[in-house]
Design a protein around this motif. Structure first.
Motif, PDB file in Angstrom:
ATOM      1  N   UNK A 173       1.346  29.973  88.756  1.00 29.13           N
ATOM      2  CA  UNK A 173       0.629  28.422  88.632  1.00 29.13           C
ATOM      3  C   UNK A 173       1.497  27.198  87.880  1.00 29.13           C
ATOM      4  N   UNK A 174       2.053  27.617  87.052  1.00 29.89           N
ATOM      5  CA  UNK A 174       3.051  26.503  86.317  1.00 29.89           C
ATOM      6  C   UNK A 174       3.913  26.168  87.304  1.00 29.89           C
ATOM      7  N   UNK A 175       4.829  26.958  88.090  1.00 30.77           N
ATOM      8  CA  UNK A 175       5.940  26.575  88.916  1.00 30.77           C
ATOM      9  C   UNK A 175       5.361  25.733  90.176  1.00 30.77           C
ATOM     10  N   UNK A 176       4.181  26.300  90.607  1.00 33.33           N
ATOM     11  CA  UNK A 176       3.739  25.597  91.640  1.00 33.33           C
ATOM     12  C   UNK A 176       3.117  24.221  91.526  1.00 33.33           C
ATOM     13  N   UNK A 177       2.776  24.122  90.358  1.00 34.79           N
ATOM     14  CA  UNK A 177       2.125  22.795  89.686  1.00 34.79           C
ATOM     15  C   UNK A 177       3.114  21.829  89.427  1.00 34.79           C
TER      16      UNK A 177
ATOM     17  N   UNK B 149       6.284  21.685  90.889  1.00 33.57           N
ATOM     18  CA  UNK B 149       6.495  21.287  92.157  1.00 33.57           C
ATOM     19  C   UNK B 149       5.387  20.024  92.712  1.00 33.57           C
ATOM     20  N   UNK B 150       4.433  20.374  92.735  1.00 31.34           N
ATOM     21  CA  UNK B 150       3.394  19.435  93.470  1.00 31.34           C
ATOM     22  C   UNK B 150       3.416  18.161  92.497  1.00 31.34           C
ATOM     23  N   UNK B 151       3.321  18.242  91.281  1.00 30.37           N
ATOM     24  CA  UNK B 151       3.645  17.020  90.347  1.00 30.37           C
ATOM     25  C   UNK B 151       5.041  16.169  90.933  1.00 30.37           C
ATOM     26  N   UNK B 152       6.106  16.883  90.923  1.00 30.72           N
ATOM     27  CA  UNK B 152       7.227  16.279  91.277  1.00 30.72           C
ATOM     28  C   UNK B 152       7.136  15.490  92.676  1.00 30.72           C
ATOM     29  N   UNK B 153       6.399  16.363  93.499  1.00 30.36           N
ATOM     30  CA  UNK B 153       6.473  15.913  95.025  1.00 30.36           C
ATOM     31  C   UNK B 153       5.408  14.548  94.866  1.00 30.36           C
ATOM     32  N   UNK B 154       4.361  14.486  93.981  1.00 35.46           N
ATOM     33  CA  UNK B 154       3.372  13.654  94.072  1.00 35.46           C
ATOM     34  C   UNK B 154       4.222  12.415  93.251  1.00 35.46           C
TER      35      UNK B 154
ATOM     36  N   UNK C  64      -0.679  15.217  85.849  1.00 35.60           N
ATOM     37  CA  UNK C  64      -0.280  14.952  84.710  1.00 35.60           C
ATOM     38  C   UNK C  64      -1.347  15.308  83.713  1.00 35.60           C
ATOM     39  N   UNK C  65      -2.574  15.462  84.116  1.00 35.27           N
ATOM     40  CA  UNK C  65      -3.627  16.257  83.014  1.00 35.27           C
ATOM     41  C   UNK C  65      -3.056  17.624  82.945  1.00 35.27           C
ATOM     42  N   UNK C  66      -2.545  18.358  84.031  1.00 32.19           N
ATOM     43  CA  UNK C  66      -2.565  19.899  84.032  1.00 32.19           C
ATOM     44  C   UNK C  66      -1.195  19.963  83.038  1.00 32.19           C
ATOM     45  N   UNK C  67      -0.328  19.099  82.620  1.00 32.03           N
ATOM     46  CA  UNK C  67       0.833  19.274  81.930  1.00 32.03           C
ATOM     47  C   UNK C  67       0.712  19.700  80.586  1.00 32.03           C
ATOM     48  N   UNK C  68      -0.534  19.439  79.942  1.00 28.02           N
ATOM     49  CA  UNK C  68      -1.129  19.808  78.849  1.00 28.02           C
ATOM     50  C   UNK C  68      -1.094  21.649  78.846  1.00 28.02           C
TER      51      UNK C  68
ATOM     52  N   UNK D 162       3.945  27.384  78.434  1.00 30.67           N
ATOM     53  CA  UNK D 162       5.235  27.641  78.591  1.00 30.67           C
ATOM     54  C   UNK D 162       5.919  28.510  77.465  1.00 30.67           C
ATOM     55  N   UNK D 163       5.605  28.340  76.234  1.00 30.95           N
ATOM     56  CA  UNK D 163       5.892  29.343  74.993  1.00 30.95           C
ATOM     57  C   UNK D 163       5.549  30.502  75.308  1.00 30.95           C
ATOM     58  N   UNK D 164       4.329  30.604  75.623  1.00 28.80           N
ATOM     59  CA  UNK D 164       3.476  31.959  75.633  1.00 28.80           C
ATOM     60  C   UNK D 164       4.233  32.642  76.633  1.00 28.80           C
ATOM     61  N   UNK D 165       4.562  32.045  77.793  1.00 31.18           N
ATOM     62  CA  UNK D 165       5.140  32.797  79.085  1.00 31.18           C
ATOM     63  C   UNK D 165       6.547  33.341  78.491  1.00 31.18           C
ATOM     64  N   UNK D 166       7.388  32.476  77.750  1.00 28.33           N
ATOM     65  CA  UNK D 166       8.628  32.796  77.434  1.00 28.33           C
ATOM     66  C   UNK D 166       8.577  33.877  76.681  1.00 28.33           C
ATOM     67  N   UNK D 167       7.685  34.120  75.623  1.00 23.83           N
ATOM     68  CA  UNK D 167       7.496  35.381  74.796  1.00 23.83           C
ATOM     69  C   UNK D 167       7.004  36.358  75.658  1.00 23.83           C
ATOM     70  N   UNK D 168       6.068  36.152  76.545  1.00 26.15           N
ATOM     71  CA  UNK D 168       5.699  37.416  77.289  1.00 26.15           C
ATOM     72  C   UNK D 168       6.681  37.816  78.329  1.00 26.15           C
ATOM     73  N   UNK D 169       7.596  37.012  78.583  1.00 29.72           N
ATOM     74  CA  UNK D 169       8.603  37.568  79.774  1.00 29.72           C
ATOM     75  C   UNK D 169       9.535  38.313  78.748  1.00 29.72           C
TER      76      UNK D 169
END
Length: 139
Positions: A77-81, A83-88, A101-105, A111-118
């Motif tokens: 979800x984060x990665x695709x988001x 890439x879509x934001x960069x494209x936009x 830009x709203x989804x950035x929040x 991101x920190x949760x995913x880093x620790x989970x990984x």
């Protein structure tokens, strides 16, 4: 590839430690150019963790735990988001850019949760995958 997957948790620990050290140096030295290094290292962490987890997700030797499934869903979800934001931004699609830009929040929270989970997933894999390898040797 086996070597990389075997040392997966050590690779992740090293990249995360480098990231934390860069943040500490940036705070202590008050050098603004280190902010760019922090951003680059953040994306390196994301790339390393996402790549390793995709490889392990599709590898039959690794257990598909609920934690791994949740990680794959949220990180995709984060990665695709992103890439879509960069494209936009590149093609200046205003409506799409504003939505993402709203989804950035959510990305900042996830991101920190995913880093620790990984990292936790890779510790789990290191502990449990050795048993699978040892069982295959004994057969």
């Amino acid at each position: 590839m086996k070597t990389i997957l075997t040392h997966d948790s050590k690779i992740q620990q090293g990249v995360i430690l480098l990231f934390i050290l860069t943040i500490l140096i940036a705070v202590l030295s008050k050098k603004e150019f280190l902010a760019f290094a922090i951003i680059i290292e953040f994306f390196i962490i994301a790339f390393v963790q996402y790549t390793l987890n995709i490889i392990k997700f599709f590898n039959k030797k690794y257990i598909k735990t609920e934690s791994r499934k949740v990680y794959m869903f949220l990180s995709t979800y984060v990665v695709i988001g992103v890439f879509i934001w960069i494209f936009a931004c590149v093609f200046y699609i205003k409506g799409l850019k504003d939505i993402f830009e709203i989804l950035v929040f959510t990305w900042l929270i996830l991101s920190p949760v995913l880093i620790l989970q990984s990292l936790c997933i890779s510790f789990f894999d290191a502990k449990n995958h050795k048993g699978v390898i040892n069982e295959n040797i004994n057969l």
